[in-house]
Scaffold this motif. Sequence first.
Motif, PDB file in Angstrom:
ATOM      1  N   SER A   1       0.817  -1.206   0.000  1.00 34.85           N
ATOM      2  CA  SER A   1       0.000   0.000   0.000  1.00 34.85           C
ATOM      3  C   SER A   1       0.853   1.259   0.000  1.00 34.85           C
ATOM      4  O   SER A   1       0.369   2.352  -0.260  1.00 34.85           O
ATOM      5  CB  SER A   1      -0.940   0.014   1.208  1.00 34.85           C
ATOM      6  N   ARG A   2       2.155   1.093   0.283  1.00 35.19           N
ATOM      7  CA  ARG A   2       3.066   2.245   0.269  1.00 35.19           C
ATOM      8  C   ARG A   2       4.485   1.766   0.018  1.00 35.19           C
ATOM      9  O   ARG A   2       4.837   0.632   0.327  1.00 35.19           O
ATOM     10  CB  ARG A   2       2.993   3.022   1.575  1.00 35.19           C
TER      11      ARG A   2
ATOM     12  N   LYS B   1       2.122   6.128  -2.103  1.00 40.64           N
ATOM     13  CA  LYS B   1       1.042   5.370  -1.480  1.00 40.64           C
ATOM     14  C   LYS B   1      -0.065   5.112  -2.492  1.00 40.64           C
ATOM     15  O   LYS B   1      -0.250   5.878  -3.438  1.00 40.64           O
ATOM     16  CB  LYS B   1       0.440   6.162  -0.316  1.00 40.64           C
ATOM     17  N   SER B   2      -0.837   4.062  -2.250  1.00 40.82           N
ATOM     18  CA  SER B   2      -2.057   3.891  -3.014  1.00 40.82           C
ATOM     19  C   SER B   2      -3.019   5.015  -2.612  1.00 40.82           C
ATOM     20  O   SER B   2      -2.875   5.608  -1.541  1.00 40.82           O
ATOM     21  CB  SER B   2      -2.668   2.513  -2.763  1.00 40.82           C
TER      22      SER B   2
ATOM     23  N   ASP C   1      -6.032   5.274  -1.445  1.00 41.52           N
ATOM     24  CA  ASP C   1      -6.713   5.211  -0.147  1.00 41.52           C
ATOM     25  C   ASP C   1      -5.781   4.743   0.970  1.00 41.52           C
ATOM     26  O   ASP C   1      -6.214   4.551   2.100  1.00 41.52           O
ATOM     27  CB  ASP C   1      -7.943   4.304  -0.222  1.00 41.52           C
ATOM     28  N   ASP C   2      -4.499   4.583   0.619  1.00 40.07           N
ATOM     29  CA  ASP C   2      -3.468   4.151   1.574  1.00 40.07           C
ATOM     30  C   ASP C   2      -3.716   2.751   2.112  1.00 40.07           C
ATOM     31  O   ASP C   2      -3.125   2.342   3.104  1.00 40.07           O
ATOM     32  CB  ASP C   2      -3.361   5.135   2.739  1.00 40.07           C
ATOM     33  N   LYS C   3      -4.613   1.989   1.461  1.00 42.42           N
ATOM     34  CA  LYS C   3      -4.905   0.622   1.890  1.00 42.42           C
ATOM     35  C   LYS C   3      -4.802  -0.366   0.737  1.00 42.42           C
ATOM     36  O   LYS C   3      -4.316  -1.474   0.901  1.00 42.42           O
ATOM     37  CB  LYS C   3      -6.304   0.549   2.512  1.00 42.42           C
ATOM     38  N   GLU C   4      -5.283   0.035  -0.427  1.00 39.74           N
ATOM     39  CA  GLU C   4      -5.234  -0.860  -1.580  1.00 39.74           C
ATOM     40  C   GLU C   4      -3.794  -1.246  -1.875  1.00 39.74           C
ATOM     41  O   GLU C   4      -2.889  -0.399  -1.879  1.00 39.74           O
ATOM     42  CB  GLU C   4      -5.827  -0.164  -2.809  1.00 39.74           C
ATOM     43  N   LYS C   5      -3.574  -2.530  -2.131  1.00 40.05           N
ATOM     44  CA  LYS C   5      -2.225  -3.007  -2.393  1.00 40.05           C
ATOM     45  C   LYS C   5      -1.998  -3.172  -3.890  1.00 40.05           C
ATOM     46  O   LYS C   5      -2.739  -3.880  -4.566  1.00 40.05           O
ATOM     47  CB  LYS C   5      -1.981  -4.331  -1.661  1.00 40.05           C
TER      48      LYS C   5
END
Length: 329
Positions: free
Chosen positions: A151-152, A189-190, A192-196
Amino acid sequence: MTTLADELKKGLEKTYPSKSGKPLFFDEKRYETLHAREFADLFSIPENDREVFYEAFNIATQGQGNESSDVNSLISSALLSLLTFYPLFGNTDKSKYLTINGERYYRCFFEVRNKVISRPSCVDVALISVDEKKILFLESKLSEYADGVESRHEYGKGYKALYEGCGLFNIALSKHLRLGERKDKLILKSLDDKEKIYIEGIKQSISHLIGLVRGPQFYKQGYYPKDYYEEYENFYKKAEVIEYATILFDPAAFNVNTDEFKAYSELYTETIIAHKDDILKCIKNWDNGEHDRGKHIEILDKILTYQGLLSDENNRRLVAKSVLDYYKF
Protein backbone atom coordinates in the motif's frame (compact mmCIF):
# COMPACT_ATOMS: atom_id res chain seq x y z
CA MET A 1 -6.83 -21.49 -7.74
CA THR A 2 -3.10 -22.16 -7.15
CA THR A 3 -0.16 -19.76 -7.26
CA LEU A 4 2.31 -19.56 -10.12
CA ALA A 5 5.00 -21.07 -7.89
CA ASP A 6 2.75 -24.06 -7.21
CA GLU A 7 2.08 -24.47 -10.91
CA LEU A 8 5.79 -24.31 -11.76
CA LYS A 9 6.50 -27.02 -9.18
CA LYS A 10 4.63 -29.44 -11.38
CA GLY A 11 7.36 -29.18 -14.00
CA LEU A 12 10.05 -30.45 -11.62
CA GLU A 13 10.76 -33.80 -10.00
CA LYS A 14 11.63 -32.20 -6.69
CA THR A 15 11.58 -28.80 -4.99
CA TYR A 16 12.62 -27.55 -1.56
CA PRO A 17 10.77 -25.40 0.99
CA SER A 18 12.03 -21.97 2.03
CA LYS A 19 11.47 -19.99 5.22
CA SER A 20 9.01 -17.82 3.31
CA GLY A 21 7.10 -20.88 2.14
CA LYS A 22 7.90 -20.28 -1.52
CA PRO A 23 9.40 -23.35 -3.23
CA LEU A 24 13.05 -23.41 -4.24
CA PHE A 25 14.98 -25.29 -6.91
CA PHE A 26 17.70 -26.28 -4.43
CA ASP A 27 17.91 -26.63 -0.65
CA GLU A 28 17.93 -23.18 1.01
CA LYS A 29 20.90 -24.16 3.19
CA ARG A 30 23.00 -24.54 0.04
CA TYR A 31 22.16 -21.43 -1.97
CA GLU A 32 25.47 -19.68 -1.17
CA THR A 33 27.37 -22.60 -2.69
CA LEU A 34 25.12 -23.08 -5.69
CA HIS A 35 26.97 -23.01 -8.97
CA ALA A 36 25.85 -22.16 -12.48
CA ARG A 37 26.51 -25.80 -13.40
CA GLU A 38 23.60 -26.98 -11.25
CA PHE A 39 21.18 -24.65 -13.01
CA ALA A 40 22.65 -25.59 -16.38
CA ASP A 41 22.06 -29.26 -15.55
CA LEU A 42 18.55 -28.56 -14.29
CA PHE A 43 17.56 -26.83 -17.54
CA SER A 44 19.62 -29.02 -19.87
CA ILE A 45 21.72 -26.17 -21.23
CA PRO A 46 23.63 -27.54 -24.27
CA GLU A 47 27.28 -28.39 -23.61
CA ASN A 48 28.54 -25.98 -26.27
CA ASP A 49 26.67 -23.14 -24.46
CA ARG A 50 27.92 -23.95 -20.98
CA GLU A 51 30.89 -21.58 -20.81
CA VAL A 52 28.78 -18.62 -21.93
CA PHE A 53 25.98 -19.59 -19.55
CA TYR A 54 28.36 -19.85 -16.57
CA GLU A 55 29.79 -16.37 -17.16
CA ALA A 56 26.35 -14.86 -17.76
CA PHE A 57 25.09 -16.54 -14.57
CA ASN A 58 27.85 -14.95 -12.51
CA ILE A 59 27.16 -11.47 -13.90
CA ALA A 60 23.38 -11.76 -13.54
CA THR A 61 23.33 -13.18 -10.01
CA GLN A 62 26.20 -11.60 -8.10
CA GLY A 63 25.47 -7.90 -8.31
CA GLN A 64 23.92 -5.43 -5.89
CA GLY A 65 20.40 -6.79 -6.46
CA ASN A 66 21.15 -9.89 -4.34
CA GLU A 67 19.97 -12.18 -7.12
CA SER A 68 22.38 -14.86 -5.87
CA SER A 69 19.69 -16.00 -3.44
CA ASP A 70 16.62 -14.88 -5.42
CA VAL A 71 17.64 -16.96 -8.43
CA ASN A 72 16.96 -20.13 -6.43
CA SER A 73 13.25 -19.33 -6.29
CA LEU A 74 10.88 -20.92 -8.80
CA ILE A 75 9.46 -17.44 -9.43
CA SER A 76 12.81 -15.71 -10.01
CA SER A 77 12.58 -13.13 -12.80
CA ALA A 78 16.39 -12.90 -12.79
CA LEU A 79 16.62 -16.59 -13.69
CA LEU A 80 13.92 -16.23 -16.34
CA SER A 81 15.74 -13.39 -18.12
CA LEU A 82 19.04 -15.26 -17.84
CA LEU A 83 17.63 -18.46 -19.38
CA THR A 84 16.00 -16.47 -22.19
CA PHE A 85 18.77 -14.07 -23.18
CA TYR A 86 22.08 -15.75 -22.24
CA PRO A 87 22.65 -17.10 -25.83
CA LEU A 88 23.42 -13.49 -26.85
CA PHE A 89 25.75 -12.81 -23.91
CA GLY A 90 29.18 -11.88 -25.32
CA ASN A 91 27.97 -12.82 -28.80
CA THR A 92 29.83 -11.36 -31.80
CA ASP A 93 28.05 -13.30 -34.54
CA LYS A 94 25.54 -10.87 -36.06
CA SER A 95 23.69 -13.67 -37.85
CA LYS A 96 22.59 -14.83 -34.38
CA TYR A 97 19.93 -12.48 -33.08
CA LEU A 98 16.55 -11.90 -31.47
CA THR A 99 13.91 -9.81 -33.23
CA ILE A 100 11.85 -7.35 -31.17
CA ASN A 101 9.50 -4.85 -32.83
CA GLY A 102 11.18 -5.49 -36.16
CA GLU A 103 14.67 -4.67 -34.79
CA ARG A 104 17.39 -7.32 -34.63
CA TYR A 105 19.49 -7.56 -31.46
CA TYR A 106 22.65 -9.67 -31.41
CA ARG A 107 24.35 -8.84 -28.09
CA CYS A 108 23.17 -8.98 -24.48
CA PHE A 109 24.38 -7.47 -21.22
CA PHE A 110 22.96 -8.35 -17.80
CA GLU A 111 22.64 -6.07 -14.74
CA VAL A 112 24.01 -2.96 -16.50
CA ARG A 113 24.65 -0.12 -14.10
CA ASN A 114 23.68 3.49 -14.77
CA LYS A 115 24.03 6.54 -12.55
CA VAL A 116 20.92 7.61 -10.63
CA ILE A 117 21.60 9.42 -7.32
CA SER A 118 23.85 7.78 -4.74
CA ARG A 119 23.86 4.26 -6.15
CA PRO A 120 23.35 3.09 -9.71
CA SER A 121 20.28 1.38 -11.03
CA CYS A 122 20.77 -2.12 -12.38
CA VAL A 123 18.65 -2.85 -15.44
CA ASP A 124 18.06 -6.57 -15.93
CA VAL A 125 18.90 -6.79 -19.64
CA ALA A 126 20.40 -4.52 -22.29
CA LEU A 127 20.22 -5.64 -25.93
CA ILE A 128 22.46 -4.19 -28.66
CA SER A 129 21.03 -3.85 -32.16
CA VAL A 130 22.86 -5.42 -35.10
CA ASP A 131 23.83 -1.97 -36.46
CA GLU A 132 24.86 -0.97 -32.88
CA LYS A 133 22.85 2.26 -33.14
CA LYS A 134 20.21 1.23 -30.59
CA ILE A 135 20.18 -0.25 -27.10
CA LEU A 136 16.95 -1.72 -25.73
CA PHE A 137 16.87 -1.88 -21.93
CA LEU A 138 14.45 -4.40 -20.42
CA GLU A 139 13.17 -4.58 -16.87
CA SER A 140 12.01 -8.18 -16.34
CA LYS A 141 9.09 -9.27 -14.15
CA LEU A 142 7.85 -12.81 -13.51
CA SER A 143 5.39 -12.57 -10.61
CA GLU A 144 6.51 -9.47 -8.70
CA TYR A 145 3.27 -7.74 -9.66
CA ALA A 146 1.46 -10.37 -7.54
CA ASP A 147 4.01 -11.05 -4.79
CA GLY A 148 5.37 -7.52 -4.31
CA VAL A 149 2.13 -5.63 -3.81
CA GLU A 150 2.02 -3.03 -1.06
CA SER A 151 0.00 0.00 0.00
CA ARG A 152 3.07 2.24 0.27
CA HIS A 153 6.70 2.31 -0.81
CA GLU A 154 9.46 4.41 0.78
CA TYR A 155 12.58 5.78 -0.83
CA GLY A 156 15.17 8.52 -0.34
CA LYS A 157 14.59 12.27 -0.47
CA GLY A 158 17.05 12.54 -3.32
CA TYR A 159 14.02 12.14 -5.58
CA LYS A 160 12.08 15.02 -3.97
CA ALA A 161 13.13 17.69 -6.47
CA LEU A 162 12.15 15.44 -9.37
CA TYR A 163 8.80 14.24 -8.08
CA GLU A 164 7.70 17.55 -6.54
CA GLY A 165 9.85 20.39 -7.84
CA CYS A 166 9.81 19.25 -11.47
CA GLY A 167 6.24 18.05 -11.28
CA LEU A 168 6.78 14.46 -12.35
CA PHE A 169 4.37 13.11 -9.75
CA ASN A 170 1.47 15.36 -10.80
CA ILE A 171 2.14 14.74 -14.48
CA ALA A 172 2.37 10.97 -14.45
CA LEU A 173 1.33 9.35 -11.18
CA SER A 174 -1.29 11.37 -9.32
CA LYS A 175 -4.31 9.55 -10.80
CA HIS A 176 -3.15 6.29 -9.22
CA LEU A 177 -0.92 7.18 -6.25
CA ARG A 178 -0.44 9.70 -3.47
CA LEU A 179 2.88 11.24 -2.46
CA GLY A 180 3.81 11.53 1.19
CA GLU A 181 6.86 12.39 3.25
CA ARG A 182 8.23 11.16 6.57
CA LYS A 183 11.53 12.28 8.10
CA ASP A 184 14.17 11.59 5.46
CA LYS A 185 11.92 9.48 3.21
CA LEU A 186 9.50 10.09 0.37
CA ILE A 187 6.52 7.74 0.29
CA LEU A 188 4.45 6.61 -2.66
CA LYS A 189 1.04 5.37 -1.48
CA SER A 190 -2.06 3.89 -3.01
CA LEU A 191 -4.86 6.47 -3.22
CA ASP A 192 -6.71 5.21 -0.15
CA ASP A 193 -3.47 4.15 1.57
CA LYS A 194 -4.90 0.62 1.89
CA GLU A 195 -5.23 -0.86 -1.58
CA LYS A 196 -2.23 -3.01 -2.39
CA ILE A 197 -0.62 -2.54 -5.79
CA TYR A 198 2.85 -3.09 -7.24
CA ILE A 199 4.14 0.43 -6.55
CA GLU A 200 7.83 -0.53 -6.61
CA GLY A 201 7.68 -1.45 -10.30
CA ILE A 202 6.67 2.11 -11.22
CA LYS A 203 9.25 3.75 -8.96
CA GLN A 204 11.88 1.34 -10.31
CA SER A 205 11.12 2.26 -13.93
CA ILE A 206 11.55 5.96 -13.17
CA SER A 207 14.90 5.25 -11.49
CA HIS A 208 16.01 3.26 -14.54
CA LEU A 209 14.99 6.12 -16.83
CA ILE A 210 17.10 8.52 -14.79
CA GLY A 211 19.96 6.08 -15.33
CA LEU A 212 19.42 6.00 -19.09
CA VAL A 213 19.64 9.80 -19.19
CA ARG A 214 22.70 9.96 -16.95
CA GLY A 215 24.54 6.99 -18.47
CA PRO A 216 26.84 4.20 -17.24
CA GLN A 217 28.39 4.13 -13.78
CA PHE A 218 30.96 1.63 -12.60
CA TYR A 219 30.18 0.39 -9.11
CA LYS A 220 32.58 -2.04 -7.45
CA GLN A 221 30.35 -4.67 -5.97
CA GLY A 222 30.01 -8.37 -6.59
CA TYR A 223 31.16 -10.19 -9.67
CA TYR A 224 31.30 -7.27 -12.11
CA PRO A 225 34.58 -7.14 -14.07
CA LYS A 226 35.71 -3.66 -15.08
CA ASP A 227 36.26 -4.73 -18.69
CA TYR A 228 32.61 -5.82 -18.81
CA TYR A 229 31.53 -2.37 -17.66
CA GLU A 230 33.85 -0.66 -20.15
CA GLU A 231 32.48 -2.75 -23.00
CA TYR A 232 28.93 -1.78 -22.10
CA GLU A 233 29.97 1.87 -21.74
CA ASN A 234 31.45 1.84 -25.25
CA PHE A 235 28.18 0.52 -26.70
CA TYR A 236 26.26 3.20 -24.78
CA LYS A 237 28.48 5.98 -26.15
CA LYS A 238 28.11 4.67 -29.69
CA ALA A 239 24.32 4.23 -29.59
CA GLU A 240 22.09 6.89 -31.14
CA VAL A 241 18.80 5.59 -29.70
CA ILE A 242 18.23 4.42 -26.13
CA GLU A 243 14.94 2.58 -25.57
CA TYR A 244 13.32 1.34 -22.36
CA ALA A 245 10.62 -1.29 -21.90
CA THR A 246 9.17 -3.64 -19.31
CA ILE A 247 8.91 -7.32 -20.22
CA LEU A 248 6.40 -9.34 -18.21
CA PHE A 249 5.65 -13.02 -17.82
CA ASP A 250 2.02 -13.59 -18.77
CA PRO A 251 0.69 -16.42 -16.54
CA ALA A 252 -2.35 -17.14 -18.74
CA ALA A 253 -1.08 -20.61 -19.68
CA PHE A 254 -1.18 -21.66 -16.01
CA ASN A 255 -4.13 -22.28 -13.73
CA VAL A 256 -3.60 -19.09 -11.73
CA ASN A 257 -5.33 -15.77 -11.12
CA THR A 258 -4.29 -13.31 -13.84
CA ASP A 259 -5.91 -10.24 -12.23
CA GLU A 260 -2.60 -8.96 -10.80
CA PHE A 261 -0.92 -9.27 -14.20
CA LYS A 262 -3.72 -7.26 -15.80
CA ALA A 263 -3.74 -4.70 -12.97
CA TYR A 264 -0.01 -4.00 -13.22
CA SER A 265 -0.17 -3.90 -17.02
CA GLU A 266 -2.85 -1.22 -16.73
CA LEU A 267 -0.95 0.72 -14.05
CA TYR A 268 2.28 0.71 -16.07
CA THR A 269 0.43 1.66 -19.26
CA GLU A 270 -1.49 4.51 -17.62
CA THR A 271 1.58 5.96 -15.90
CA ILE A 272 4.89 5.19 -17.62
CA ILE A 273 3.62 4.68 -21.19
CA ALA A 274 0.82 7.25 -21.25
CA HIS A 275 3.15 10.00 -19.98
CA LYS A 276 6.40 8.75 -21.49
CA ASP A 277 7.43 11.99 -23.22
CA ASP A 278 6.63 14.16 -20.20
CA ILE A 279 8.47 11.80 -17.83
CA LEU A 280 11.63 12.00 -19.92
CA LYS A 281 11.28 15.77 -20.22
CA CYS A 282 10.95 16.07 -16.43
CA ILE A 283 14.03 13.93 -15.84
CA LYS A 284 16.13 15.90 -18.33
CA ASN A 285 15.04 19.25 -16.82
CA TRP A 286 15.76 17.97 -13.30
CA ASP A 287 19.15 16.78 -14.51
CA ASN A 288 19.85 20.30 -15.88
CA GLY A 289 21.22 18.85 -19.10
CA GLU A 290 24.41 17.78 -17.33
CA HIS A 291 24.26 14.36 -18.94
CA ASP A 292 22.74 15.32 -22.29
CA ARG A 293 24.78 13.34 -24.79
CA GLY A 294 22.63 14.10 -27.81
CA LYS A 295 20.91 10.72 -27.67
CA HIS A 296 17.31 10.04 -28.50
CA ILE A 297 15.84 8.35 -25.43
CA GLU A 298 12.39 6.83 -25.60
CA ILE A 299 10.01 4.54 -23.76
CA LEU A 300 8.51 1.73 -25.79
CA ASP A 301 4.80 2.38 -26.30
CA LYS A 302 3.73 -1.11 -25.28
CA ILE A 303 4.53 -3.71 -22.66
CA LEU A 304 6.50 -6.68 -23.92
CA THR A 305 5.84 -10.23 -22.76
CA TYR A 306 8.06 -13.29 -22.81
CA GLN A 307 5.22 -15.14 -24.50
CA GLY A 308 5.10 -12.56 -27.30
CA LEU A 309 8.89 -12.57 -27.66
CA LEU A 310 8.99 -16.36 -27.94
CA SER A 311 6.06 -16.68 -30.31
CA ASP A 312 8.58 -15.74 -33.02
CA GLU A 313 10.12 -18.96 -34.38
CA ASN A 314 13.49 -17.29 -35.00
CA ASN A 315 13.60 -16.18 -31.36
CA ARG A 316 12.53 -19.60 -30.07
CA ARG A 317 15.46 -21.37 -31.72
CA LEU A 318 17.88 -19.58 -29.36
CA VAL A 319 16.19 -20.81 -26.19
CA ALA A 320 16.70 -24.31 -24.76
CA LYS A 321 13.72 -26.62 -25.26
CA SER A 322 13.57 -27.45 -21.57
CA VAL A 323 13.18 -23.73 -20.78
CA LEU A 324 10.39 -23.37 -23.34
CA ASP A 325 8.64 -26.41 -21.87
CA TYR A 326 9.07 -25.44 -18.22
CA TYR A 327 7.60 -21.95 -18.63
CA LYS A 328 5.01 -23.21 -21.20
CA PHE A 329 6.28 -20.86 -23.92
